[in-house]
Write a protein that holds these residues in place. Sequence first.
Motif, PDB file in Angstrom:
ATOM      1  N   VAL A 288       9.597  -5.101  -2.122  1.00 31.61           N
ATOM      2  CA  VAL A 288       8.302  -4.640  -1.625  1.00 31.61           C
ATOM      3  C   VAL A 288       7.478  -5.810  -1.095  1.00 31.61           C
ATOM      4  O   VAL A 288       6.685  -5.658  -0.163  1.00 31.61           O
ATOM      5  CB  VAL A 288       7.534  -3.881  -2.738  1.00 31.61           C
ATOM      6  CG1 VAL A 288       7.159  -4.808  -3.879  1.00 31.61           C
ATOM      7  CG2 VAL A 288       6.299  -3.209  -2.169  1.00 31.61           C
ATOM      8  N   LEU A 289       7.689  -6.996  -1.680  1.00 30.03           N
ATOM      9  CA  LEU A 289       6.965  -8.175  -1.210  1.00 30.03           C
ATOM     10  C   LEU A 289       7.434  -8.578   0.186  1.00 30.03           C
ATOM     11  O   LEU A 289       6.629  -8.920   1.052  1.00 30.03           O
ATOM     12  CB  LEU A 289       7.154  -9.328  -2.195  1.00 30.03           C
ATOM     13  CG  LEU A 289       6.395 -10.621  -1.912  1.00 30.03           C
ATOM     14  CD1 LEU A 289       4.903 -10.376  -1.890  1.00 30.03           C
ATOM     15  CD2 LEU A 289       6.742 -11.685  -2.961  1.00 30.03           C
ATOM     16  N   ALA A 290       8.730  -8.517   0.387  1.00 30.15           N
ATOM     17  CA  ALA A 290       9.274  -8.873   1.703  1.00 30.15           C
ATOM     18  C   ALA A 290       8.968  -7.804   2.745  1.00 30.15           C
ATOM     19  O   ALA A 290       8.716  -8.114   3.913  1.00 30.15           O
ATOM     20  CB  ALA A 290      10.780  -9.095   1.596  1.00 30.15           C
ATOM     21  N   ASP A 291       8.980  -6.530   2.324  1.00 21.03           N
ATOM     22  CA  ASP A 291       8.830  -5.434   3.290  1.00 21.03           C
ATOM     23  C   ASP A 291       7.370  -5.145   3.621  1.00 21.03           C
ATOM     24  O   ASP A 291       7.041  -4.854   4.788  1.00 21.03           O
ATOM     25  CB  ASP A 291       9.482  -4.168   2.734  1.00 21.03           C
ATOM     26  CG  ASP A 291      10.979  -4.326   2.551  1.00 21.03           C
ATOM     27  OD1 ASP A 291      11.550  -5.233   3.203  1.00 21.03           O
ATOM     28  OD2 ASP A 291      11.567  -3.567   1.767  1.00 21.03           O
ATOM     29  N   ARG A 292       6.483  -5.221   2.623  1.00 21.54           N
ATOM     30  CA  ARG A 292       5.115  -4.744   2.818  1.00 21.54           C
ATOM     31  C   ARG A 292       4.045  -5.810   2.637  1.00 21.54           C
ATOM     32  O   ARG A 292       2.871  -5.552   2.889  1.00 21.54           O
ATOM     33  CB  ARG A 292       4.857  -3.582   1.869  1.00 21.54           C
ATOM     34  CG  ARG A 292       5.786  -2.385   2.114  1.00 21.54           C
ATOM     35  CD  ARG A 292       5.693  -1.351   1.014  1.00 21.54           C
ATOM     36  NE  ARG A 292       4.358  -0.850   0.833  1.00 21.54           N
ATOM     37  CZ  ARG A 292       3.997  -0.010  -0.154  1.00 21.54           C
ATOM     38  NH1 ARG A 292       4.919   0.389  -1.033  1.00 21.54           N
ATOM     39  NH2 ARG A 292       2.760   0.403  -0.253  1.00 21.54           N
ATOM     40  N   ALA A 297       2.305  -5.315  -2.417  1.00 19.38           N
ATOM     41  CA  ALA A 297       3.143  -5.574  -3.594  1.00 19.38           C
ATOM     42  C   ALA A 297       2.298  -5.599  -4.862  1.00 19.38           C
ATOM     43  O   ALA A 297       2.700  -5.062  -5.903  1.00 19.38           O
ATOM     44  CB  ALA A 297       3.880  -6.898  -3.416  1.00 19.38           C
ATOM     45  N   ILE A 298       1.109  -6.198  -4.787  1.00 18.69           N
ATOM     46  CA  ILE A 298       0.229  -6.223  -5.961  1.00 18.69           C
ATOM     47  C   ILE A 298      -0.303  -4.821  -6.246  1.00 18.69           C
ATOM     48  O   ILE A 298      -0.440  -4.425  -7.414  1.00 18.69           O
ATOM     49  CB  ILE A 298      -0.906  -7.225  -5.725  1.00 18.69           C
ATOM     50  CG1 ILE A 298      -0.347  -8.649  -5.696  1.00 18.69           C
ATOM     51  CG2 ILE A 298      -1.978  -7.096  -6.809  1.00 18.69           C
ATOM     52  CD1 ILE A 298      -1.355  -9.708  -5.364  1.00 18.69           C
ATOM     53  N   ARG A 299      -0.612  -4.061  -5.209  1.00 15.97           N
ATOM     54  CA  ARG A 299      -1.052  -2.680  -5.429  1.00 15.97           C
ATOM     55  C   ARG A 299       0.035  -1.884  -6.151  1.00 15.97           C
ATOM     56  O   ARG A 299      -0.277  -1.072  -7.044  1.00 15.97           O
ATOM     57  CB  ARG A 299      -1.370  -2.011  -4.091  1.00 15.97           C
ATOM     58  CG  ARG A 299      -2.665  -2.483  -3.448  1.00 15.97           C
ATOM     59  CD  ARG A 299      -3.052  -1.601  -2.275  1.00 15.97           C
ATOM     60  NE  ARG A 299      -4.253  -2.103  -1.606  1.00 15.97           N
ATOM     61  CZ  ARG A 299      -4.244  -2.900  -0.555  1.00 15.97           C
ATOM     62  NH1 ARG A 299      -3.066  -3.282  -0.030  1.00 15.97           N
ATOM     63  NH2 ARG A 299      -5.369  -3.323  -0.022  1.00 15.97           N
ATOM     64  N   ALA A 300       1.292  -2.113  -5.789  1.00 11.09           N
ATOM     65  CA  ALA A 300       2.389  -1.390  -6.433  1.00 11.09           C
ATOM     66  C   ALA A 300       2.470  -1.712  -7.920  1.00 11.09           C
ATOM     67  O   ALA A 300       2.755  -0.833  -8.745  1.00 11.09           O
ATOM     68  CB  ALA A 300       3.712  -1.729  -5.731  1.00 11.09           C
ATOM     69  N   VAL A 301       2.203  -2.971  -8.277  1.00  8.85           N
ATOM     70  CA  VAL A 301       2.206  -3.344  -9.695  1.00  8.85           C
ATOM     71  C   VAL A 301       1.030  -2.702 -10.420  1.00  8.85           C
ATOM     72  O   VAL A 301       1.171  -2.165 -11.523  1.00  8.85           O
ATOM     73  CB  VAL A 301       2.160  -4.883  -9.842  1.00  8.85           C
ATOM     74  CG1 VAL A 301       2.057  -5.273 -11.316  1.00  8.85           C
ATOM     75  CG2 VAL A 301       3.387  -5.523  -9.219  1.00  8.85           C
ATOM     76  N   ALA A 302      -0.153  -2.738  -9.809  1.00  8.23           N
ATOM     77  CA  ALA A 302      -1.349  -2.210 -10.460  1.00  8.23           C
ATOM     78  C   ALA A 302      -1.263  -0.704 -10.660  1.00  8.23           C
ATOM     79  O   ALA A 302      -1.745  -0.170 -11.672  1.00  8.23           O
ATOM     80  CB  ALA A 302      -2.592  -2.568  -9.637  1.00  8.23           C
ATOM     81  N   VAL A 303      -0.640   0.011  -9.715  1.00  9.52           N
ATOM     82  CA  VAL A 303      -0.534   1.472  -9.812  1.00  9.52           C
ATOM     83  C   VAL A 303       0.279   1.884 -11.025  1.00  9.52           C
ATOM     84  O   VAL A 303       0.027   2.919 -11.654  1.00  9.52           O
ATOM     85  CB  VAL A 303       0.067   2.043  -8.513  1.00  9.52           C
ATOM     86  CG1 VAL A 303       0.504   3.486  -8.708  1.00  9.52           C
ATOM     87  CG2 VAL A 303      -0.949   1.965  -7.388  1.00  9.52           C
ATOM     88  N   ASP A 304       1.256   1.079 -11.410  1.00  3.99           N
ATOM     89  CA  ASP A 304       2.132   1.434 -12.528  1.00  3.99           C
ATOM     90  C   ASP A 304       1.487   1.224 -13.889  1.00  3.99           C
ATOM     91  O   ASP A 304       2.062   1.614 -14.910  1.00  3.99           O
ATOM     92  CB  ASP A 304       3.428   0.614 -12.449  1.00  3.99           C
ATOM     93  CG  ASP A 304       4.299   1.028 -11.270  1.00  3.99           C
ATOM     94  OD1 ASP A 304       4.151   2.178 -10.817  1.00  3.99           O
ATOM     95  OD2 ASP A 304       5.109   0.200 -10.817  1.00  3.99           O
TER      96      ASP A 304
END
Length: 410
Positions: A288-292, A297-304
């Motif tokens: 996700v860091l490479a793609d977005r 990538a940080i938003r993806a971590v925080a959402v979980d």
Amino acid sequence: MQSTASRPQIMLAHFVSVLLAVPALAMMTLSIVGVVSAPLGIGIALLYVAVPATRLLATGQRALAREILHEPVTQEYHPTDGLGVLDRIQHWAKDPARWRDVLWELATSTIGFTLSVLTIALFAYPLWSIVWFGLWKGLPDIFDTPYGDSMQVTSTAGAIAVSASGAVVGALLWWLTAKPIARWRFGLDRFLLGASRSAVLARRVEEVTTSRAQGADAAASELRRVERDLHDGAQARLVALGMNLGLAAELIENDPEAARQLLLEARDNSGVALQDIRSVVRGIHPPVLADRGLADAIRAVAVDLPIDFELDLHPPHLPPPLESAVYFGTAECLANIGKHSGASAGWVNIRASDDRVRVEVGDNGVGRADPNGSGLQGVAGRLAVFDGTMEVSSPAGGPTIVTMEVPCGQ
């Protein structure tokens, strides 16, 4: 470098500098007398007054120079806490910073004092021109030669012309010279009261040595983590996969059904092993860091995480290694919030300014986060590789705020 301080700030700094020049000259004299008379004993008492007072005066002048130049002006003194009288005197004598302070006292009471008084005089001259006109009106026989006997004023029109021209010329001179003189005057303070070039280089070498050691430790720790994850996860499943395939080869003729079950189990193990390998890869560099990018990538971590986060993410474009270090540092802080903070809300801010990217991760939890814990120490190690820093503020009762800064080379 151009001074960005305003002219009122400059004038105030000059006034304070003039006031400081008087005790600075007195302390310089006291220091010299103290050094000369130290063998007699009385000099030691004088030095015990002069040296700390000199440091106090120098600290005040550093603050003025920092405000005017908008640059750091710092100095490190040799520690003397817990030393006896004679040992402390010896440490003072061996400390280059103390001698630079004495040299500053000489400079600030001569060159610096002259430059400050010149600026103050240029500022006051337009006011004096106006005051002179009033004095001429009241006492024309006494105040009729503002520029000596070559210019005698006898009429009101002449007095107005002289007063107005003096005010205009003086104001113009002050406006044009205030900032250049301030740069010279407080630049001298920065040179004498700041760390010497050799001290800066020595500190830089120490920082680089420390960051290299931290970077090597972080890299070694990361390799151990990858090895452990592969050994405990994918490797064990691949070993089981090989054993199942071997047993299936032996049973395929005599017991096809048992062989079929072993092959199905091998297929399942291969899928799980693949997931384990993907998990290890995500730990090295998440897709996700490479793609977005970093923000998503940080938003993806925080959402979980089961916590409400306020995200204000404006990262600059970063090289992949630096971006990865910022991501994993932020992810580690978020994981700590989820595990240990007891927080109901948190925030993440990422901003870039002055060639540095600043990340702030905070929460409203119970506080008392340990900056020496393995997780935060790992974050500090990652950042140190890129000359980054980390600060932790976590009083009892919260909030906990972790601030990370790294050069981004914009």
